[in-house]
Design a protein around this motif. Structure first.
Motif, short mmCIF file in Angstrom:
data_model
loop_
_atom_site.label_atom_id
_atom_site.label_comp_id
_atom_site.label_asym_id
_atom_site.label_seq_id
_atom_site.Cartn_x
_atom_site.Cartn_y
_atom_site.Cartn_z
N MET A 1 19.95 -0.88 26.30
CA MET A 1 19.30 -2.19 25.71
C MET A 1 18.12 -2.47 26.19
SD MET A 1 19.83 -4.18 23.01
CE MET A 1 19.39 -6.03 22.75
N GLY A 2 18.09 -2.56 27.27
CA GLY A 2 16.75 -3.15 27.96
C GLY A 2 15.75 -2.17 28.09
N LYS A 3 15.72 -0.72 27.72
CA LYS A 3 14.84 -0.03 27.61
C LYS A 3 14.18 -0.16 26.11
CE LYS A 3 13.18 4.62 27.87
NZ LYS A 3 13.74 6.34 28.14
N MET A 4 15.06 -0.20 25.00
CA MET A 4 14.72 -0.58 23.76
C MET A 4 14.12 -1.78 23.42
SD MET A 4 17.21 -0.57 20.36
CE MET A 4 17.81 1.13 20.68
N LEU A 5 14.72 -3.00 24.34
CA LEU A 5 13.91 -4.09 24.27
C LEU A 5 12.41 -4.20 24.70
CD1 LEU A 5 13.79 -7.31 23.62
CD2 LEU A 5 14.58 -7.38 25.95
N THR A 6 12.38 -3.38 25.70
CA THR A 6 10.92 -3.13 26.65
C THR A 6 10.05 -2.51 25.56
OG1 THR A 6 11.84 -2.92 28.81
CG2 THR A 6 9.51 -2.22 28.40
N VAL A 7 10.42 -1.26 25.07
CA VAL A 7 9.22 -0.50 24.04
C VAL A 7 9.12 -1.31 23.00
CG1 VAL A 7 9.46 1.56 22.61
CG2 VAL A 7 10.37 1.82 25.19
N THR A 8 10.13 -2.04 22.45
CA THR A 8 10.02 -2.65 21.26
C THR A 8 8.85 -3.94 21.39
OG1 THR A 8 12.30 -2.31 20.32
CG2 THR A 8 11.03 -4.27 19.47
N THR A 9 8.96 -4.46 22.50
CA THR A 9 8.16 -5.41 22.89
C THR A 9 6.59 -5.10 22.89
OG1 THR A 9 9.95 -6.67 23.80
CG2 THR A 9 7.82 -7.44 24.45
N MET A 10 6.67 -3.92 23.75
CA MET A 10 5.25 -3.27 23.94
C MET A 10 4.83 -2.95 22.52
SD MET A 10 5.02 -3.58 27.07
CE MET A 10 5.86 -5.10 27.21
N PHE A 11 5.75 -2.29 21.72
CA PHE A 11 5.13 -1.87 20.54
C PHE A 11 4.61 -3.04 19.60
CE2 PHE A 11 5.97 -1.01 15.95
CZ PHE A 11 5.49 0.22 15.71
N LEU A 12 5.25 -3.88 19.64
CA LEU A 12 4.77 -5.22 18.78
C LEU A 12 3.50 -5.94 19.23
CD1 LEU A 12 8.40 -7.28 18.06
CD2 LEU A 12 7.12 -5.81 16.70
N ILE A 13 3.43 -5.87 20.69
CA ILE A 13 2.26 -6.51 21.18
C ILE A 13 1.08 -5.53 20.80
CG2 ILE A 13 0.83 -6.82 23.48
CD1 ILE A 13 3.41 -7.53 24.82
N GLN A 14 1.10 -4.10 21.07
CA GLN A 14 0.10 -3.59 20.54
C GLN A 14 -0.14 -3.42 19.26
OE1 GLN A 14 -1.68 -1.32 22.89
NE2 GLN A 14 -3.04 -1.44 21.17
N MET A 15 0.81 -3.69 18.41
CA MET A 15 0.44 -3.65 17.05
C MET A 15 -0.04 -4.83 16.52
SD MET A 15 3.22 -3.67 13.67
CE MET A 15 3.81 -5.36 14.09
N ILE A 16 0.06 -6.15 17.12
CA ILE A 16 -0.46 -7.40 16.71
C ILE A 16 -1.80 -7.56 17.13
CG2 ILE A 16 0.46 -9.02 18.61
CD1 ILE A 16 0.08 -9.88 14.83
N ILE A 17 -2.27 -6.87 18.49
CA ILE A 17 -3.65 -7.12 18.89
C ILE A 17 -4.42 -6.26 18.31
CG2 ILE A 17 -2.70 -7.79 21.18
CD1 ILE A 17 -3.46 -5.21 22.44
N THR A 18 -3.76 -4.92 17.86
CA THR A 18 -4.61 -3.95 16.85
C THR A 18 -4.81 -4.54 15.47
OG1 THR A 18 -3.69 -2.02 18.12
CG2 THR A 18 -4.79 -1.40 16.25
#
Length: 383
Positions: free
Chosen positions: A1-18
């Motif tokens: 769960m922790g790893k999925m949350l981390t990757v998901t959060t990093m994914f969303l950050i990268q998506m919105i700034i791009t």
């Protein structure tokens, strides 16, 4: 769960700034008309954003000392504040100020996300994880052209940036729940240490490779929408459609990099991407309207696919100073943006899109030649 949350959060950050950054390329003709600025000079409203990249090394050092999670939260918060300010821009000045603050968040996060993931993901799996993060960039690029042109044309710049701010606020909440990574409270880096990084031969090479990619980012992507309007007489909506096809190329390139880089080798695949990009740079100036969709697709495929792998290798060039080095990577990218935001309008006004793409092609060719030498000497280590 922790790893999925981390990757998901990093994914969303990268998506919105791009999403925010790439949306500007499609919006360039609209902003030019709204702000009363010549097409050749419209990229100057982004110079504050690029100048913010000068702070990237500071963010890298501070994140090592005080914690990467803390600076991820600071970066997302800064991006949120900048988005809110930009939403109220009625002219070029406030727009420049708002995007400068967005730039502080962007350059904090760009290098930091890769360094953070580099601390928790083994190098053998890093290509796949970085591929996922680059896929987030691809999705942001895919969604931004039509979304930005539609929202601004039918509603307003304010609505567009308030939507970005709302999504960023949700991401900020998620950022509080990602795990901490080890920080080095006594960590210090001096000017001498940075000089030593620059003295590293491979370090210098990959800083130059990323600099060249930044050059292409300005000289091609900043002018492609203007070129499509001026040369092919396309409407804002049709420009958005062409750039959406281009974004599919980005996704394809990133997907291929994530799947094949560990199978056929990062170095070999990067060489292939370079060759395709070089060919595309020169073909784009001779194709007609019927083929422009295809060539922009191929251009983005090779550029973003190649840069994905280059950044993956960059994260392992100086592993003991990964955070600082990745910050330096985005620092030199910001320098290339600043330099060519200034030079670009002069080049474009003198020779148009042809000259800007040829100049970017020069840097890409030099990078390819240097990369061939690196690949020859490091086949075992980085494949």
């Amino acid at each position: 769960m922790g790893k999925m949350l981390t990757v998901t959060t990093m994914f969303l950050i990268q998506m919105i700034i791009t999403f925010e950054t790439s949306g500007l390329y499609a919006m360039a003709p609209i902003l030019s008309n709204n702000f009363g600025i010549n097409h050749s000079s419209i990229i100057l409203v982004n110079i504050g954003f690029a100048l913010a990249g000068i702070c990237a090394p500071f963010f890298g050092v501070a994140s090592e000392k005080y914690g990467k999670k803390k600076f991820i939260i600071i970066g997302v918060s800064t991006f949120l504040i900048g988005s809110i300010i930009t939403s109220y821009a009625n002219g070029a000045t406030l727009f420049l100020v708002g995007r400068s603050i967005i730039g502080l968040g962007y350059y904090n996060l760009s290098g930091l996300l890769l360094a953070y993931l580099g601390d928790i993901v083994a190098y053998s799996n890093r290509g796949k994880i970085y591929g996922i993060i680059r896929a987030a960039s691809g999705i942001g690029i895919l969604l931004s052209p039509l979304t930005s042109t539609y929202l601004i044309s039918n509603f307003s710049l304010k609505v567009y940036y308030l939507i970005i701010a709302f999504i960023t606020a949700i991401i900020l909440l998620l950022s509080f729940f990602i795990p901490k990574v080890e920080k080095r409270s006594s960590y210090k880096i001096s000017t001498v240490d940075i000089i030593l990084i620059f003295r590293n031969r491979d370090g210098r090479l990959f800083l130059f490779l990323n600099f060249s990619m930044g050059t292409f980012l300005v000289l091609y992507f900043s002018y492609i929408a203007v070129h499509l309007e001026a040369f092919f007489n396309l409407s804002a909506l049709n420009i958005g459609k062409v750039l959406t096809y281009s974004a599919f190329g980005t996704l394809s390139g990133i997907f291929i990099a994530g799947i094949l880089s560990d199978r056929i080798g990062k170095l070999k695949l990067t060489k292939i991407y370079y060759l395709i990009l070089i060919a595309s740079i020169f073909l784009i100036n001779i194709v007609n309207i019927h083929f422009i969709w295809i060539i922009t697709f191929i251009m983005s495929l090779s550029f973003d696919g190649g840069w994905t792998i280059i950044q993956t290798i960059s994260s392992e060039i100086i592993p003991e100073e990964r955070g600082v080095f990745m910050s330096l990577v985005f620092f030199v990218v910001s320098l290339s943006l600043i330099l060519f935001y200034i030079i670009g309008p002069v080049v474009y006004s003198y020779g148009g899109f042809l000259y800007t793409t040829v100049l970017s092609g020069f840097f890409i060719i030099i990078s390819y030649i240097l990369f061939l030498k690196f690949a020859k000497n490091n086949t075992e280590k980085f494949n």
